[in-house]
Enzyme design. Structure first.
Site, PDB file in Angstrom:
ATOM      1  N   TRP A  21      -7.645  23.702  16.235  1.00 18.59           N
ATOM      2  CA  TRP A  21      -7.080  25.010  16.573  1.00 18.59           C
ATOM      3  C   TRP A  21      -5.700  24.942  17.203  1.00 18.59           C
ATOM      4  O   TRP A  21      -5.029  25.960  17.337  1.00 18.59           O
ATOM      5  CB  TRP A  21      -8.019  25.775  17.511  1.00 18.59           C
ATOM      6  CG  TRP A  21      -8.504  25.000  18.705  1.00 18.59           C
ATOM      7  CD1 TRP A  21      -9.733  24.425  18.852  1.00 18.59           C
ATOM      8  CD2 TRP A  21      -7.796  24.721  19.921  1.00 18.59           C
ATOM      9  NE1 TRP A  21      -9.834  23.797  20.083  1.00 18.59           N
ATOM     10  CE2 TRP A  21      -8.650  23.977  20.756  1.00 18.59           C
ATOM     11  CE3 TRP A  21      -6.516  25.037  20.394  1.00 18.59           C
ATOM     12  CZ2 TRP A  21      -8.287  23.525  22.034  1.00 18.59           C
ATOM     13  CZ3 TRP A  21      -6.135  24.599  21.660  1.00 18.59           C
ATOM     14  CH2 TRP A  21      -7.018  23.855  22.459  1.00 18.59           C
ATOM     15  N   LYS A  28     -12.429  23.180   6.241  1.00 21.33           N
ATOM     16  CA  LYS A  28     -13.037  24.018   7.277  1.00 21.33           C
ATOM     17  C   LYS A  28     -12.033  24.258   8.387  1.00 21.33           C
ATOM     18  O   LYS A  28     -11.484  23.325   8.970  1.00 21.33           O
ATOM     19  CB  LYS A  28     -14.288  23.380   7.873  1.00 21.33           C
ATOM     20  CG  LYS A  28     -15.077  24.382   8.749  1.00 21.33           C
ATOM     21  CD  LYS A  28     -16.032  23.729   9.707  1.00 21.33           C
ATOM     22  CE  LYS A  28     -15.419  23.378  11.033  1.00 21.33           C
ATOM     23  NZ  LYS A  28     -15.065  24.559  11.860  1.00 21.33           N
ATOM     24  N   SER A  44     -11.339  16.219  18.780  1.00 18.91           N
ATOM     25  CA  SER A  44     -11.625  15.371  19.936  1.00 18.91           C
ATOM     26  C   SER A  44     -12.262  14.050  19.509  1.00 18.91           C
ATOM     27  O   SER A  44     -12.878  13.951  18.439  1.00 18.91           O
ATOM     28  CB  SER A  44     -12.550  16.097  20.908  1.00 18.91           C
ATOM     29  OG  SER A  44     -13.862  16.182  20.370  1.00 18.91           O
ATOM     30  N   GLU A  78      -7.927  11.666  13.251  1.00 25.60           N
ATOM     31  CA  GLU A  78      -6.793  11.804  14.190  1.00 25.60           C
ATOM     32  C   GLU A  78      -7.362  12.485  15.416  1.00 25.60           C
ATOM     33  O   GLU A  78      -7.697  13.669  15.392  1.00 25.60           O
ATOM     34  CB  GLU A  78      -5.671  12.620  13.542  1.00 25.60           C
ATOM     35  CG  GLU A  78      -4.333  12.459  14.260  1.00 25.60           C
ATOM     36  CD  GLU A  78      -4.087  13.567  15.271  1.00 25.60           C
ATOM     37  OE1 GLU A  78      -4.296  13.288  16.478  1.00 25.60           O
ATOM     38  OE2 GLU A  78      -3.707  14.666  14.879  1.00 25.60           O
ATOM     39  N   CYS A 125      -2.421  16.709  21.174  1.00 23.42           N
ATOM     40  CA  CYS A 125      -3.147  15.450  21.281  1.00 23.42           C
ATOM     41  C   CYS A 125      -2.267  14.315  21.790  1.00 23.42           C
ATOM     42  O   CYS A 125      -2.760  13.387  22.428  1.00 23.42           O
ATOM     43  CB  CYS A 125      -3.762  15.087  19.942  1.00 23.42           C
ATOM     44  SG  CYS A 125      -2.564  14.993  18.598  1.00 23.42           S
ATOM     45  N   GLN A 134     -11.630  26.585  27.121  1.00 20.45           N
ATOM     46  CA  GLN A 134     -10.534  25.681  27.443  1.00 20.45           C
ATOM     47  C   GLN A 134      -9.892  26.064  28.772  1.00 20.45           C
ATOM     48  O   GLN A 134      -9.536  25.206  29.589  1.00 20.45           O
ATOM     49  CB  GLN A 134      -9.503  25.711  26.313  1.00 20.45           C
ATOM     50  CG  GLN A 134      -8.369  24.715  26.465  1.00 20.45           C
ATOM     51  CD  GLN A 134      -8.840  23.272  26.326  1.00 20.45           C
ATOM     52  OE1 GLN A 134      -9.947  23.001  25.884  1.00 20.45           O
ATOM     53  NE2 GLN A 134      -8.005  22.343  26.741  1.00 20.45           N
ATOM     54  N   PHE A 135      -9.734  27.345  29.009  1.00 20.21           N
ATOM     55  CA  PHE A 135      -9.173  27.873  30.263  1.00 20.21           C
ATOM     56  C   PHE A 135      -9.968  27.367  31.469  1.00 20.21           C
ATOM     57  O   PHE A 135      -9.406  26.833  32.438  1.00 20.21           O
ATOM     58  CB  PHE A 135      -9.189  29.399  30.173  1.00 20.21           C
ATOM     59  CG  PHE A 135      -8.789  30.130  31.416  1.00 20.21           C
ATOM     60  CD1 PHE A 135      -7.450  30.358  31.713  1.00 20.21           C
ATOM     61  CD2 PHE A 135      -9.754  30.631  32.284  1.00 20.21           C
ATOM     62  CE1 PHE A 135      -7.081  31.058  32.851  1.00 20.21           C
ATOM     63  CE2 PHE A 135      -9.395  31.331  33.421  1.00 20.21           C
ATOM     64  CZ  PHE A 135      -8.058  31.551  33.703  1.00 20.21           C
ATOM     65  N   LYS A 174     -12.089  24.840  31.586  1.00 21.84           N
ATOM     66  CA  LYS A 174     -12.069  23.379  31.648  1.00 21.84           C
ATOM     67  C   LYS A 174     -10.819  22.875  32.362  1.00 21.84           C
ATOM     68  O   LYS A 174     -10.883  21.978  33.216  1.00 21.84           O
ATOM     69  CB  LYS A 174     -12.139  22.783  30.233  1.00 21.84           C
ATOM     70  CG  LYS A 174     -12.283  21.265  30.216  1.00 21.84           C
ATOM     71  CD  LYS A 174     -12.185  20.694  28.827  1.00 21.84           C
ATOM     72  CE  LYS A 174     -10.738  20.394  28.475  1.00 21.84           C
ATOM     73  NZ  LYS A 174     -10.613  19.554  27.258  1.00 21.84           N
ATOM     74  N   GLU A 176      -8.455  13.564  28.783  1.00 24.80           N
ATOM     75  CA  GLU A 176      -7.553  14.447  28.050  1.00 24.80           C
ATOM     76  C   GLU A 176      -7.815  15.888  28.505  1.00 24.80           C
ATOM     77  O   GLU A 176      -8.798  16.503  28.121  1.00 24.80           O
ATOM     78  CB  GLU A 176      -7.774  14.309  26.546  1.00 24.80           C
ATOM     79  CG  GLU A 176      -6.765  15.094  25.722  1.00 24.80           C
ATOM     80  CD  GLU A 176      -6.975  14.922  24.233  1.00 24.80           C
ATOM     81  OE1 GLU A 176      -5.977  14.902  23.498  1.00 24.80           O
ATOM     82  OE2 GLU A 176      -8.139  14.808  23.798  1.00 24.80           O
TER      83      GLU A 176
END
Length: 535
Positions: free
Chosen positions: A202, A226, A280, A302, A336, A383-384, A386, A433
């Site tokens: 994303w 996908k 990830s 990747e 990344c 994500q926010f 985390k 990360e």
């Protein structure tokens, strides 16, 4: 497409606008850290100048509902509100898409087409993408939250450049004639591998689309792709343009859905010949296991990173601060290869920290559709939250919070640009990360020490080195166990430059000539010669 140097300059121009802050904030970390205006986040969000046209699955050249009829919401990260409801693909839909791709490969015109004709279709697709640059950029920003200027001026032009680059390769893929010991004619054929399953993330939806779709199509393969469930819209739009350019039915199929259902079905499908995944490291392990347990399909991965950015004692500190800031905060830190461990020589450490703090305080955060914005919201609430948890662990473990550390505004998924100093290697913010706007600044004494510490990670995706000494640059370039080393630059991407990681940052390479190998099989053909005139 611009050269790497021009890209870097364009990025610099796009994100160096004057700040427009007022005092304020309500963070738990105290008023001295909260100098960020919440006005940009509170204002009524700007309405994007684009309509959402495609929300169904794209299978065999047609937009269709999921077999179950289910949909899921894709959200605006600026507000958390629903943009559209998108078809939710499951295993039955993956089966349909794979069947279409298999038919197109085994019986369709694409792999049998003259390579020059495939090239022309790819070039027409690139032209159509370029024509619709602004609409595609608006969809990307709306669904993802990255600044519109970044989407429109950098990423969509780079998407176009990548497709044109791979179009150029289409009629230059060939095997070799190999000398053998004896009267034999030996040749190698480079054949398309078949049906390629591709799973994209994303954070850079369309660039990752191009990294995977471009080489696969150039080599004559068919695809089931996908999308990430957070960002399904732009890939559907662009895939439709490929069909308008003349791509045969079934060659490019797009399934939106979730990893445990659609993603797992694609990774484990017995009729998929090749798999490529970006995401990830933990998910990459699952994908690799599913591929191995099914038909042992080859997999390109990747994955994650915790890239060191090394500032040597001879560095121009002002330039190093700006580059290190860009290396970490670009794309809201959701990159990344972000330079998320900033190693600074002890002789210039204090000066660097103060200037890095000042630069973070000047960073312009707000609605990504607004001109001059450097940082938009994080992708979603997960994500926010985390990122905020990692910030709390940094404070609790004893790192010095120089600035930031809390949400920005009171709506959407915005986070203040955050800088930690006095970070130690064992802290979670230095090991994991984070994938957010959190800069960790560590101190080092000499090259031997920083090489050991920089390499002491499970990751090995990229590194940055900032020095004026060519010998220092050469030492670090060869000592760092990573797939890319940027010297006095960072995030310099080009269609021809390969990208991939060492260790648990992945396997294989994307972009450039190296990526073609991911989508080709090599066949040796041996033919006896009778009474050859020469060998």
């Amino acid at each position: 497409m611009a050269s790497p140097l021009r890209i870097s300059r364009l990025i610099s121009r796009s994100f160096s606008s004057t700040s427009f802050f007022s005092r304020g904030g309500n963070g738990y970390l105290g008023s001295r850290h909260c100098k960020y205006s919440t006005a940009a986040a509170i204002e009524e969000p700007i309405k994007p100048a684009v309509q959402v046209e495609h929300t169904q699955l794209l299978i065999d050249g047609k937009f269709v509902d999921a077999a179950s009829g289910k949909t899921f919401p894709t959200l605006d990260p600026r507000t958390g509100e629903v943009i559209a409801h998108v078809a939710e693909g499951h295993s039955e839909d993956v089966d349909r898409a794979v069947a279409a791709a298999r038919k197109a490969f085994d019986h369709g015109p694409w792999p049998k087409m003259a390579a020059y004709e495939r090239q022309r279709i790819l070039l027409r697709a690139a032209d159509l993408i370029e024509k619709h640059n602004d609409e595609i950029a608006a969809l990307e920003t709306w669904d993802n939250g990255k600044p519109y200027e970044q989407s429109a001026k950098i990423e969509i032009p780079m998407l176009v450049r990548l497709i044109r680059y791979y179009a150029g390769w289409a009629d230059k893929i060939h095997g070799l004639t190999v000398p053998a010991d004896g009267p034999y004619h030996v040749q190698t054929l480079h054949e398309p591998i078949g049906v390629a399953g591709q799973i994209i993330p994303w954070n850079f939806p369309l660039l990752m689309f191009a990294w995977k779709v471009g080489p696969a199509l150039a080599c004559g393969n068919t695809i089931v792709l996908k999308t990430a469930e957070q960002t399904p819209l732009s890939a559907l739009y662009v895939a439709k343009l490929f069909h308008e350019a003349g791509l045969p039915l079934g060659v490019l199929n797009v399934v939106s859905g979730f990893g445990p259902t659609a993603g797992a079905a694609l990774a484990s499908h017995m009729e998929v010949d090749k798999l490529a995944f970006t995401g990830s490291t933990d998910t990459g392990k699952v994908v690799l296991e599913l591929a191995a347990k099914s038909n042992l399909k080859p997999v390109t991965l990747e994955l994650g990173g915790k890239s060191p950015f090394i500032v040597c004692e001879d560095a121009d500190i002002d330039q190093a601060v700006e580059l290190a800031h860009f290396a970490l905060f670009f794309n809201q830190g959701q990159c990344c290869c972000a330079g998320s461990r900033t190693f600074v020589h002890e002789s210039v450490y204090d000066e660097f920290v103060e200037k890095a703090k000042a630069r973070a305080l000047k960073r312009v955060v707000g609605d990504p559709f607004k001109g001059g914005i450097e940082q938009g919201p994080q992708i979603d609430s997960e994500q926010f939250e985390k990122i905020l948890r990692y910030i709390r662990t940094g404070v609790e473990s004893g790192a010095t919070l120089e600035t930031g550390g809390d949400r920005f505004g009171n709506k959407g998924f915005y986070i203040q640009p955050t800088v930690f100093s006095n970070v130690k290697d064992g802290m979670l913010i230095a090991k994991d990360e984070i994938f957010g706007p959190v800069q960790s600044i560590l101190k080092f004494k000499d090259l031997g020490e920083v090489v050991q510490r920089a390499n002491n990670t499970r990751y090995g995706l990229a590194a940055g080195v900032f020095t004026q000494n060519i010998d220092t640059a050469n030492i670090l370039t060869r000592a760092l166990r990573v797939g890319t080393v940027w010297i006095n630059c960072f995030d310099t991407f080009d269609a021809a430059i390969p990208f991939g990681g060492y260790k648990m940052s992945g396997q294989g390479r994307e972009k450039g000539e190296y990526s073609l190998k991911n989508y080709l099989q090599v066949k040796a053909v041996v033919n006896p010669l009778k009474n050859p005139a020469w060998l």
